[in-house]
Design an enzyme around this catalytic site. Structure first.
Site, PDB file in Angstrom:
ATOM      1  N   THR A 184     -14.852  62.829  75.575  1.00 33.40           N
ATOM      2  CA  THR A 184     -14.563  61.842  74.545  1.00 33.40           C
ATOM      3  C   THR A 184     -13.258  62.210  73.874  1.00 33.40           C
ATOM      4  OG1 THR A 184     -15.268  60.819  72.501  1.00 33.40           O
ATOM      5  CG2 THR A 184     -15.950  63.098  72.811  1.00 33.40           C
ATOM      6  N   GLU A 231     -21.555  61.999  72.474  1.00 35.67           N
ATOM      7  CA  GLU A 231     -22.284  63.248  72.312  1.00 35.67           C
ATOM      8  C   GLU A 231     -23.792  63.039  72.186  1.00 35.67           C
ATOM      9  OE1 GLU A 231     -19.524  62.333  70.842  1.00 35.67           O
ATOM     10  OE2 GLU A 231     -18.164  64.005  70.430  1.00 35.67           O
ATOM     11  N   LYS A 277     -10.210  53.137  65.923  1.00 38.72           N
ATOM     12  CA  LYS A 277     -10.891  52.666  67.134  1.00 38.72           C
ATOM     13  C   LYS A 277     -10.384  51.270  67.486  1.00 38.72           C
ATOM     14  CE  LYS A 277     -15.030  53.660  69.553  1.00 38.72           C
ATOM     15  NZ  LYS A 277     -16.452  53.928  69.559  1.00 38.72           N
ATOM     16  N   TRP A 336     -10.632  55.194  71.393  1.00 38.68           N
ATOM     17  CA  TRP A 336     -10.125  55.970  70.266  1.00 38.68           C
ATOM     18  C   TRP A 336      -8.621  56.191  70.299  1.00 38.68           C
ATOM     19  CZ3 TRP A 336     -13.119  56.426  66.386  1.00 38.68           C
ATOM     20  CH2 TRP A 336     -14.502  56.546  66.558  1.00 38.68           C
TER      21      TRP A 336
HETATM   22  P1  AMP Z   1     -17.898  56.948  71.293  1.00 36.49           P
HETATM   23  O1  AMP Z   1     -18.274  58.360  71.469  1.00 36.49           O
HETATM   24  O2  AMP Z   1     -16.549  56.617  71.842  1.00 36.49           O
HETATM   25  O3  AMP Z   1     -18.955  56.023  71.751  1.00 36.49           O
HETATM   26  O4  AMP Z   1     -17.723  56.679  69.741  1.00 36.49           O
HETATM   27  C1  AMP Z   1     -18.753  56.918  68.826  1.00 36.49           C
HETATM   28  C2  AMP Z   1     -18.308  56.487  67.460  1.00 36.49           C
HETATM   29  O5  AMP Z   1     -18.091  55.076  67.432  1.00 36.49           O
HETATM   30  C3  AMP Z   1     -19.300  56.742  66.358  1.00 36.49           C
HETATM   31  O6  AMP Z   1     -19.268  58.072  65.911  1.00 36.49           O
HETATM   32  C4  AMP Z   1     -18.810  55.751  65.303  1.00 36.49           C
HETATM   33  O7  AMP Z   1     -17.684  56.238  64.589  1.00 36.49           O
HETATM   34  C5  AMP Z   1     -18.385  54.566  66.140  1.00 36.49           C
HETATM   35  N1  AMP Z   1     -19.482  53.588  66.266  1.00 36.49           N
HETATM   36  C6  AMP Z   1     -20.344  53.459  67.291  1.00 36.49           C
HETATM   37  N2  AMP Z   1     -21.197  52.437  67.074  1.00 36.49           N
HETATM   38  C7  AMP Z   1     -20.891  51.922  65.867  1.00 36.49           C
HETATM   39  C8  AMP Z   1     -21.415  50.853  65.055  1.00 36.49           C
HETATM   40  N3  AMP Z   1     -22.411  50.076  65.464  1.00 36.49           N
HETATM   41  N4  AMP Z   1     -20.832  50.626  63.847  1.00 36.49           N
HETATM   42  C9  AMP Z   1     -19.806  51.384  63.419  1.00 36.49           C
HETATM   43  N5  AMP Z   1     -19.262  52.391  64.128  1.00 36.49           N
HETATM   44  C10 AMP Z   1     -19.795  52.664  65.340  1.00 36.49           C
END
Ligand code: AMP
Length: 544
Positions: free
Chosen positions: A184, A328, A439, A444
């Site tokens: 990630t 994670e 994001k 990211w």
């Molecule tokens: P990833 O590991 O790329 O899937 O990113 C995870 C991160 O995305 C989380 O720690 C949040 O910061 C953000 N995220 C995921 N789902 C949501 C959601 N429904 N609402 C707001 N932020 C989210």
């Protein structure tokens, strides 16, 4: 006293064997890179996965080897998930949207030995090949007739399978054996690897099946738009075969009109993906004046689902589930299935609840702690960083002790970097992010990396990057900079200066020159105050 039950390891190969026997009519339907629609049942898939496992054996792949993929959601990518993990090797899914620098880093860090790629990614890999392990073998995921010219000395996927036995005696091994690896960039610095085990993967799938039981059953069609190259398509390649659902794989075309057409023709019931994707689909629904036939359920996550999106979909009769999680966490932490009382609420109140990020799934414990590490009550008002622990959450990052130390607290919980509250009903509400990230389109961008790159420009004394809300991309980065002297380089000049380190979509959309940045008491840039200062700011492409 111990219970007297058999100990059978939880292995991924069991999922597909089960699907082939219990759900023989379930299918994987794929919009292939070749341009056609391909269909195969779970038994046919199991036979091809067996052939792949034999082919991998002939290539000398053994338990623990890392096998990379750079591929869209298709039946072949699904086959690799199972063929590789089935023999005890590890599927390392690579996000093709990473910058070349990040890509080179992760392939070398993982020490991949084989890389499966879709035809789309041949030029991308040819460009970085000199920096990847010299003995890497490349396998292009197509048949001989569609093999592109390439300088990768690549093998052909269909030839690897052709003529192999359609039965494979799947080996039994420890359920804690690693099965998949996903890096990630959702933290600052170099990408970090989450190394999933067979046990965590099977349990994660079961945990999600549990909360989707009323929607998921044999024959229901589910569309994972969320990519298999990032966060395991939210576990759907493991969840769907357990339930007998038919997976409709979108391949490379993820724009609104293509998704609409595929969903309409295949009568997809449930679709999963990030808000950016649904913006495109909603625009097409608007243009067509109707939703795709059979569309009744959507899971939105990865970024906050905008309230208006939830309203529009619910008004159309589509049930919205708003989920939260992260790489994670395998990745699902919460789900948007509603307790019965919600159905009787007035529309506005229902949307209020659906705008929250749902309730935890079984196997994911949540705690919120304030800045001093003190646990906060789940009263819907107290806010703090969310920490998690559970059966499918990383215990550390792959070969990265330093990152592991900062991520795991003294009680053994993992810090998510998300700021949230939890109410008495158990609903999570994400308020902000403590991690310094933007994001965009579900991917990211590290603000710290952008700031460092910008500040290496001689004309920039200080720089801060913040995310500005964007209707299509969720957020776009802008650079707020203090000049070092009289010169104020243009945005294009700044882009040129940092281009080596970032993909195009990671570059800031604007540069704003200021005399000084707001600072905190501890001498850091106060992003919170900067965001407040920029509250009325409008991104260049949104100005009328
Ligand atoms: P990833 O590991 O790329 O899937 O990113 C995870 C991160 O995305 C989380 O720690 C949040 O910061 C953000 N995220 C995921 N789902 C949501 C959601 N429904 N609402 C707001 N932020 C989210």
């Amino acid at each position: 006293m111990q219970g007297m039950m058999m100990h059978r390891p939880l292995l991924i190969s069991e999922i597909l064997t089960y699907a082939a026997q219990a759900h023989p009519t379930g299918e994987i339907v794929s919009a292939r890179t070749e341009g056609d629609i391909h269909r195969q049942t779970y038994p046919e898939t199991a036979a091809r996965v067996a052939q792949l496992a034999h082919g991998l054996g002939k290539l000398g792949i053994k338990i623990g080897d890392r096998i990379a993929t750079m591929a869209w959601n298709t039946h072949r990518h699904f086959e690799i998930y199972y063929g590789v993990s089935g023999i005890g090797a590890i599927t390392h899914t690579i996000n093709p949207r990473l910058s070349p620098e990040q890509l080179i880093y992760i392939v070398n860090h993982a020490a991949d030995t084989v890389l499966f790629l879709d035809t789309t990614f041949v030029p991308l890999l040819e460009a970085v090949r000199a920096h990847l392990p010299a003995d890497m073998r490349y396998i292009i995921m197509t048949d001989r007739a569609h093999m592109p010219e390439n300088t990768l000395d690549a093998l052909c996927y269909e030839e690897l399978l052709a003529g192999e036995d359609t039965h494979f005696e799947w080996p039994e091994f420890d359920e804690n054996t690693a099965a998949a690896l996903c890096y990630t960039s959702g933290t600052t610095g170099d990408p970090k690897g989450s190394l999933y085990s067979h046990r965590s993967t099977v349990l994660h799938a079961l945990m999600v099946v549990l909360v989707q039981a009323d929607v998921f059953s044999q024959g229901v069609k589910v569309l994972p738009v969320v990519p298999m190259f990032h966060v395991n398509a939210w576990g759907l390649p493991y969840i769907a075969p357990l339930t007998g659902m038919t997976m409709v794989m979108p391949g490379p075309a993820l724009d609104g009109p293509s998704l609409f057409k595929l969903m309409d023709e295949e009568k997809v019931f449930s679709a999963w993906g990030v808000p950016t994707i649904w913006m495109g689909l909603l625009a097409e629904i608007d243009a067509q004046g109707r939703p795709p036939e059979g569309f009744g359920d959507i899971v939105v996550g990865g970024s906050a689902a905008p309230r208006v999106m939830i309203e529009t979909l619910e008004n159309m009769g589509v049930n919205v589930g708003h989920a939260w999680g992260m790489t994670e966490m395998s990745p699902i932490g919460t789900h948007g299935n509603m307790p019965p009382f919600v159905a009787d609420l007035p529309f506005k109140d229902r949307i209020d609840i659906k705008s929250k990020q749902g309730r935890r799934v079984f196997g994911v414990d949540l705690k919120i702690v304030d800045e001093d590490g003190v646990r906060q009550p789940h009263d819907g008002k107290s806010i703090g960083e969310i920490y998690v622990r559970g059966n499918a959450i990383i215990s550390g990052y792959y070969k990265n002790d330093a990152a592991t130390k900062t991520a795991i607290d003294a009680e053994g919980w993992f810090g998510t970097g998300d700021i949230a509250s939890i109410d008495e009903q158990g609903f999570l509400s994400i308020q902000d992010r403590s991690k310094d990230l933007v994001k965009s389109g579900g991917e990211w961008i590290s603000s710290i990396d952008l700031e460092n790159a910008a500040m290496s420009h001689g004309d920039i004394a200080m720089a801060a990057v913040i995310g500005i809300a964007h209707p299509k991309w969720d957020e776009r980065p802008i650079l707020v900079a203090v000049p070092a002297g009289d010169a104020r380089p243009s945005l294009a000049e700044i882009h040129a200066h940092i281009a080596e380190h970032f993909a195009k979509w990671q570059m800031p959309d604007d540069v704003i020159w200021v005399d000084a940045l707001p600072m905190t008491a501890t001498g850091k840039v106060s992003k919170m105050n900067l965001r407040k200062q920029m509250a009325d700011y409008v991104l260049p492409d949104l100005r009328t």
